[in-house]
Design a protein around this motif. Structure first.
Motif, PDB file in Angstrom:
ATOM      1  N   VAL A  59       1.002  -1.122  -0.015  1.00  0.00           N
ATOM      2  CA  VAL A  59      -0.128  -0.120   0.006  1.00  0.00           C
ATOM      3  C   VAL A  59       0.777   1.042  -0.126  1.00  0.00           C
ATOM      4  CG1 VAL A  59      -1.932   1.450   1.140  1.00  0.00           C
ATOM      5  CG2 VAL A  59      -1.700  -1.102   1.147  1.00  0.00           C
ATOM      6  N   LEU A  60       0.785   2.137  -0.941  1.00  0.00           N
ATOM      7  CA  LEU A  60       1.561   3.195  -1.413  1.00  0.00           C
ATOM      8  C   LEU A  60       0.751   4.462  -0.519  1.00  0.00           C
ATOM      9  CD1 LEU A  60       3.085   3.152  -4.799  1.00  0.00           C
ATOM     10  CD2 LEU A  60       4.238   2.880  -2.518  1.00  0.00           C
ATOM     11  N   ASN A  61      -0.529   4.487  -0.786  1.00  0.00           N
ATOM     12  CA  ASN A  61      -1.376   5.533  -0.226  1.00  0.00           C
ATOM     13  C   ASN A  61      -2.908   5.137  -0.144  1.00  0.00           C
ATOM     14  OD1 ASN A  61      -2.113   8.212   0.356  1.00  0.00           O
ATOM     15  ND2 ASN A  61      -0.973   9.133  -1.342  1.00  0.00           N
ATOM     16  N   VAL A  62      -3.521   5.689   0.847  1.00  0.00           N
ATOM     17  CA  VAL A  62      -4.818   5.744   1.029  1.00  0.00           C
ATOM     18  C   VAL A  62      -5.611   6.998   0.862  1.00  0.00           C
ATOM     19  CG1 VAL A  62      -6.607   4.944   2.549  1.00  0.00           C
ATOM     20  CG2 VAL A  62      -4.419   3.754   2.662  1.00  0.00           C
ATOM     21  N   PHE A  63      -6.442   6.819  -0.159  1.00  0.00           N
ATOM     22  CA  PHE A  63      -7.153   8.271  -0.623  1.00  0.00           C
ATOM     23  C   PHE A  63      -8.405   8.709   0.177  1.00  0.00           C
ATOM     24  CE2 PHE A  63      -4.902   7.041  -4.569  1.00  0.00           C
ATOM     25  CZ  PHE A  63      -3.715   7.786  -4.226  1.00  0.00           C
ATOM     26  N   VAL A  64      -8.833   7.760   1.091  1.00  0.00           N
ATOM     27  CA  VAL A  64     -10.432   7.639   1.758  1.00  0.00           C
ATOM     28  C   VAL A  64      -9.919   7.489   3.365  1.00  0.00           C
ATOM     29  CG1 VAL A  64     -11.708   7.257  -0.285  1.00  0.00           C
ATOM     30  CG2 VAL A  64     -11.066   5.678   1.292  1.00  0.00           C
ATOM     31  N   ALA A  65     -11.046   8.045   4.083  1.00  0.00           N
ATOM     32  CA  ALA A  65     -11.141   8.019   5.292  1.00  0.00           C
ATOM     33  C   ALA A  65     -12.459   7.468   5.841  1.00  0.00           C
ATOM     34  CB  ALA A  65     -10.519   9.081   6.218  1.00  0.00           C
ATOM     35  N   LYS A  66     -12.384   6.924   7.221  1.00  0.00           N
ATOM     36  CA  LYS A  66     -13.541   6.659   7.654  1.00  0.00           C
ATOM     37  C   LYS A  66     -14.704   7.956   7.737  1.00  0.00           C
ATOM     38  CE  LYS A  66     -15.883   4.570  11.622  1.00  0.00           C
ATOM     39  NZ  LYS A  66     -15.503   4.023  13.001  1.00  0.00           N
ATOM     40  N   GLY A  67     -16.021   7.538   7.003  1.00  0.00           N
ATOM     41  CA  GLY A  67     -16.833   8.515   6.974  1.00  0.00           C
ATOM     42  C   GLY A  67     -16.978   9.324   5.733  1.00  0.00           C
ATOM     43  N   ASN A  68     -15.989   9.026   4.891  1.00  0.00           N
ATOM     44  CA  ASN A  68     -15.809   9.752   3.260  1.00  0.00           C
ATOM     45  C   ASN A  68     -16.905   9.122   2.535  1.00  0.00           C
ATOM     46  OD1 ASN A  68     -12.189  10.262   3.279  1.00  0.00           O
ATOM     47  ND2 ASN A  68     -13.969  11.611   4.000  1.00  0.00           N
ATOM     48  N   GLN A  69     -17.366   9.868   1.639  1.00  0.00           N
ATOM     49  CA  GLN A  69     -18.271   9.255   0.568  1.00  0.00           C
ATOM     50  C   GLN A  69     -17.471   8.706  -0.582  1.00  0.00           C
ATOM     51  OE1 GLN A  69     -21.657   8.806   2.035  1.00  0.00           O
ATOM     52  NE2 GLN A  69     -21.897   8.661   0.014  1.00  0.00           N
ATOM     53  N   VAL A  70     -17.839   7.697  -1.096  1.00  0.00           N
ATOM     54  CA  VAL A  70     -16.863   7.230  -2.314  1.00  0.00           C
ATOM     55  C   VAL A  70     -17.862   6.912  -3.446  1.00  0.00           C
ATOM     56  CG1 VAL A  70     -15.729   5.114  -3.030  1.00  0.00           C
ATOM     57  CG2 VAL A  70     -15.495   5.888  -0.701  1.00  0.00           C
ATOM     58  N   GLN A  71     -17.471   7.547  -4.552  1.00  0.00           N
ATOM     59  CA  GLN A  71     -18.231   7.204  -5.857  1.00  0.00           C
ATOM     60  C   GLN A  71     -17.659   6.151  -6.629  1.00  0.00           C
ATOM     61  OE1 GLN A  71     -20.917   9.251  -6.307  1.00  0.00           O
ATOM     62  NE2 GLN A  71     -20.251  10.252  -4.182  1.00  0.00           N
ATOM     63  N   LEU A  72     -18.668   5.839  -7.627  1.00  0.00           N
ATOM     64  CA  LEU A  72     -18.126   4.817  -8.614  1.00  0.00           C
ATOM     65  C   LEU A  72     -16.730   5.055  -9.331  1.00  0.00           C
ATOM     66  CD1 LEU A  72     -19.026   1.783  -9.608  1.00  0.00           C
ATOM     67  CD2 LEU A  72     -20.349   3.217 -11.344  1.00  0.00           C
ATOM     68  N   GLY A  73     -16.121   4.199  -9.202  1.00  0.00           N
ATOM     69  CA  GLY A  73     -14.889   4.483 -10.335  1.00  0.00           C
ATOM     70  C   GLY A  73     -13.542   5.489  -9.523  1.00  0.00           C
ATOM     71  N   GLN A  74     -13.928   6.037  -8.313  1.00  0.00           N
ATOM     72  CA  GLN A  74     -13.140   6.810  -7.430  1.00  0.00           C
ATOM     73  C   GLN A  74     -11.890   5.841  -7.022  1.00  0.00           C
ATOM     74  OE1 GLN A  74     -14.886   8.832  -4.457  1.00  0.00           O
ATOM     75  NE2 GLN A  74     -12.973   9.154  -3.222  1.00  0.00           N
ATOM     76  N   GLU A  75     -10.639   6.539  -7.131  1.00  0.00           N
ATOM     77  CA  GLU A  75      -9.435   5.778  -6.429  1.00  0.00           C
ATOM     78  C   GLU A  75      -9.335   5.855  -5.205  1.00  0.00           C
ATOM     79  OE1 GLU A  75      -5.781   7.104  -8.413  1.00  0.00           O
ATOM     80  OE2 GLU A  75      -6.381   6.907 -10.293  1.00  0.00           O
ATOM     81  N   VAL A  76      -9.162   4.678  -4.471  1.00  0.00           N
ATOM     82  CA  VAL A  76      -9.371   4.675  -3.110  1.00  0.00           C
ATOM     83  C   VAL A  76      -7.920   4.130  -2.544  1.00  0.00           C
ATOM     84  CG1 VAL A  76     -11.793   4.389  -2.618  1.00  0.00           C
ATOM     85  CG2 VAL A  76     -10.199   2.310  -2.911  1.00  0.00           C
ATOM     86  N   VAL A  77      -7.218   3.326  -3.088  1.00  0.00           N
ATOM     87  CA  VAL A  77      -5.661   3.041  -2.421  1.00  0.00           C
ATOM     88  C   VAL A  77      -4.999   2.968  -3.630  1.00  0.00           C
ATOM     89  CG1 VAL A  77      -4.815   0.964  -1.692  1.00  0.00           C
ATOM     90  CG2 VAL A  77      -6.804   1.581  -0.782  1.00  0.00           C
ATOM     91  N   MET A  78      -3.603   3.154  -3.480  1.00  0.00           N
ATOM     92  CA  MET A  78      -2.724   2.981  -4.457  1.00  0.00           C
ATOM     93  C   MET A  78      -1.520   1.869  -4.057  1.00  0.00           C
ATOM     94  SD  MET A  78      -1.384   4.095  -7.647  1.00  0.00           S
ATOM     95  CE  MET A  78      -2.048   5.563  -7.690  1.00  0.00           C
ATOM     96  N   LEU A  79      -1.697   0.791  -4.815  1.00  0.00           N
ATOM     97  CA  LEU A  79      -0.757  -0.219  -4.725  1.00  0.00           C
ATOM     98  C   LEU A  79       0.541  -0.280  -5.255  1.00  0.00           C
ATOM     99  CD1 LEU A  79      -3.036  -3.439  -4.469  1.00  0.00           C
ATOM    100  CD2 LEU A  79      -2.308  -1.979  -2.584  1.00  0.00           C
ATOM    101  N   GLU A  80       1.512  -0.730  -5.019  1.00  0.00           N
ATOM    102  CA  GLU A  80       2.883  -0.710  -5.585  1.00  0.00           C
ATOM    103  C   GLU A  80       3.082  -2.356  -5.704  1.00  0.00           C
ATOM    104  OE1 GLU A  80       7.526   0.492  -5.824  1.00  0.00           O
ATOM    105  OE2 GLU A  80       6.755  -0.217  -3.893  1.00  0.00           O
TER     106      GLU A  80
END
Length: 70
Positions: free
Chosen positions: A12-33
């Motif tokens: 896991v390189l980055n996490v783009f969301v946190a608890k309580g955030n709204q997530v939309q279809l197609g939204q990047e939520v995590v970046m893996l290497e």
């Protein structure tokens, strides 16, 4: 509850969301290497983040739960 899972093994390189955030279809939520390539994990569902199961630096396997939505 709905889950966003890892499509491949990697770190896991980055996490783009946190608890309580709204997530939309197609939204990047995590970046893996994986194999020195950055792999964005996009949500295939919409909802509110109930739990983030990973932290930056964690290694995940294909099929591991990354984010839980409600």
């Amino acid at each position: 509850m709905k889950e966003i899972i890892a499509s491949m093994a990697g770190t896991v390189l980055n996490v783009f969301v946190a608890k309580g955030n709204q997530v939309q279809l197609g939204q990047e939520v995590v970046m893996l290497e994986s194999m020195k390539m950055e792999i964005p994990i996009e949500s295939d569902i919409e909802g509110s983040v109930f739990d983030v199961k990973v932290n930056i630096g964690d290694f995940v396997n294909e099929g591991d739960v990354l984010i839980v939505l409600e």
